[in-house]
Design a protein around this motif. Structure first.
Motif, short mmCIF file in Angstrom:
data_model
loop_
_atom_site.label_atom_id
_atom_site.label_comp_id
_atom_site.label_asym_id
_atom_site.label_seq_id
_atom_site.Cartn_x
_atom_site.Cartn_y
_atom_site.Cartn_z
N ALA A 23 0.83 -1.21 0.00
CA ALA A 23 0.00 0.00 0.00
C ALA A 23 0.86 1.26 0.00
O ALA A 23 0.57 2.23 -0.70
N ARG A 24 1.94 1.24 0.78
CA ARG A 24 2.82 2.41 0.84
C ARG A 24 3.47 2.67 -0.51
O ARG A 24 3.56 3.83 -0.97
N ALA A 25 3.91 1.61 -1.18
CA ALA A 25 4.54 1.76 -2.49
C ALA A 25 3.53 2.27 -3.52
O ALA A 25 3.86 3.12 -4.36
N ALA A 26 2.30 1.75 -3.45
CA ALA A 26 1.25 2.22 -4.38
C ALA A 26 0.94 3.69 -4.12
O ALA A 26 0.75 4.46 -5.06
N GLU A 27 0.90 4.06 -2.86
CA GLU A 27 0.62 5.45 -2.52
C GLU A 27 1.71 6.39 -3.04
O GLU A 27 1.42 7.46 -3.59
N ASP A 28 2.96 5.98 -2.90
CA ASP A 28 4.07 6.80 -3.41
C ASP A 28 3.98 6.97 -4.92
O ASP A 28 4.17 8.07 -5.45
N ALA A 29 3.69 5.86 -5.61
CA ALA A 29 3.59 5.93 -7.07
C ALA A 29 2.40 6.77 -7.51
O ALA A 29 2.48 7.53 -8.49
N VAL A 78 -4.31 10.06 -5.15
CA VAL A 78 -4.20 9.57 -3.78
C VAL A 78 -4.80 8.18 -3.70
O VAL A 78 -5.66 7.82 -4.51
N VAL A 79 -4.36 7.40 -2.71
CA VAL A 79 -4.85 6.03 -2.53
C VAL A 79 -5.63 5.93 -1.22
O VAL A 79 -5.14 6.35 -0.18
#
Length: 338
Positions: A81-87, A94-95
């Motif tokens: 989730a953190r990696a998806a949010e950064d991308a 936003v995620v």
């Protein structure tokens, strides 16, 4: 008043039309510098905050991406989730994360909720078969990408890890150490866990005098791992497995706690122990834990990239990206520092 000021309040305060305020917010190049400064001053004095959600809904667009995971408390999913949010942030989106808790009805609730919020796309690590729901979402203009599960590329894109290969790597490592009585700890009703077990069984099948016992943990947490570990400690030493492969690191850490608590079982001398995921806690365990590493950062980043491709193609371009897991050997199987 600062929390409730409307666009009309700003227009009245700045002595301009509502349309002028809208232009300052959305098309500033259409407004003279003097007028823009007056409107911005009123916005600052009134504490006006524009309602982006309402604006996006009116435009039929959103900068929000929904992400549904099986267990947000599992470090594996939180890392994805953190990696998806950064991308997503790099793309101006936003995620929002929903935790299904491995409950199909809760998963359906989040899918409905994100659809109502008009998200620009959905990422999901599904509990069960969501193919019909994905078809419905696609028809309604919501592209979907499966995360940690291989998808039919005629339907949608996906990013996953070859869990069967990961299970094979773990068991093969234990077998190569000379261990022959293996135990697998996990919840086989979960698809990813079943794949890891299948890989482990394939490795054991290659060695004539090897065996593997399946211990259903009825959960994937540290606590359920401790329960399994307690039962292993209660066994006669001759009836214990020589090596244990846990379907995730949380289970392995729980088993480790039980085995080491009374100092009657040595890791790895008596029982070699390996987990799966290679979460941050693995290396800092009382006995540094061997594990199968999943590329969580690449999973999250690639999920966002695939979603962007789905959007750009109008939902006609689908890809399945499958990563290969990696064996990480530490003291819990090797008996020596990393």
């Amino acid at each position: 008043m600062s929390q409730t000021a409307s666009i009309k309040d700003v227009a009245t305060h700045a002595q301009v039309a509502v349309g002028t305020v809208s232009n300052v917010l959305n098309y500033p190049d259409r407004v003279s510098q003097r007028t823009k400064e007056r409107v911005l001053k009123s916005i600052a004095e009134l504490g006006f905050v524009r309602n982006d959600a309402a604006r996006q809904l009116r435009a039929g667009q959103s900068r929000t991406i929904g992400l549904i995971v099986l267990d947000v408390g599992n470090p594996f999913f939180s890392s994805v989730a953190r990696a998806a949010e950064d991308a997503a942030t790099a793309l101006g989106s936003v995620v929002l994360v929903g935790d299904s808790g491995q409950d199909a009805s809760r998963e359906a609730h989040y899918m409905d909720l994100f659809q109502e919020q008009r998200v620009q796309g959905l990422l999901i690590s599904p509990v069960g078969d969501v193919r019909e729901r994905i078809d419905t979402l696609r028809e309604r203009g919501v592209p979907t990408v499966l995360v940690d599960e291989l998808a039919d590329t005629e339907r949608c894109s996906s990013v996953s890890v070859d869990d069967e290969e990961g299970g094979y790597l773990a068991a093969r490592h234990l077998l190569d150490l000379g261990r022959r009585r293996l135990a697998f700890v996990g919840t086989p009703s979960i698809r990813q866990v079943a794949s890891r077990l299948k890989g482990a069984q394939r490795a054991v099948g290659e060695v004539s005098d090897a065996s593997i016992e399946v211990l259903d943990s009825e959960g994937q947490t540290v606590l359920t791992g401790r329960k399994v570990g307690n039962k292993l400690v209660e066994r006669d030493p001759a009836a214990r497995p020589e090596a244990v492969f846990c379907s995730n690191d949380l289970l392995a850490l729980g088993v480790m706690q039980s085995l080491t608590m009374l100092r009657t079982v040595r890791i790895p001398e008596d029982i070699a122990l390996i987990g799966y995921d290679d979460i941050d806690f693995a290396i800092s365990a009382v006995v540094p834990l061997s594990s199968i590493r999943q590329p969580t950062e690449a999973l999250g980043r690639t999920a966002i990239e695939l979603l962007a491709e789905e959007q750009d193609s109008g939902g006609t371009k689908h890809r399945a990206v499958v990563f290969t897991p990696e064996l990480v050997v530490r003291q819990s199987t090797a008996g020596s520092p990393d």
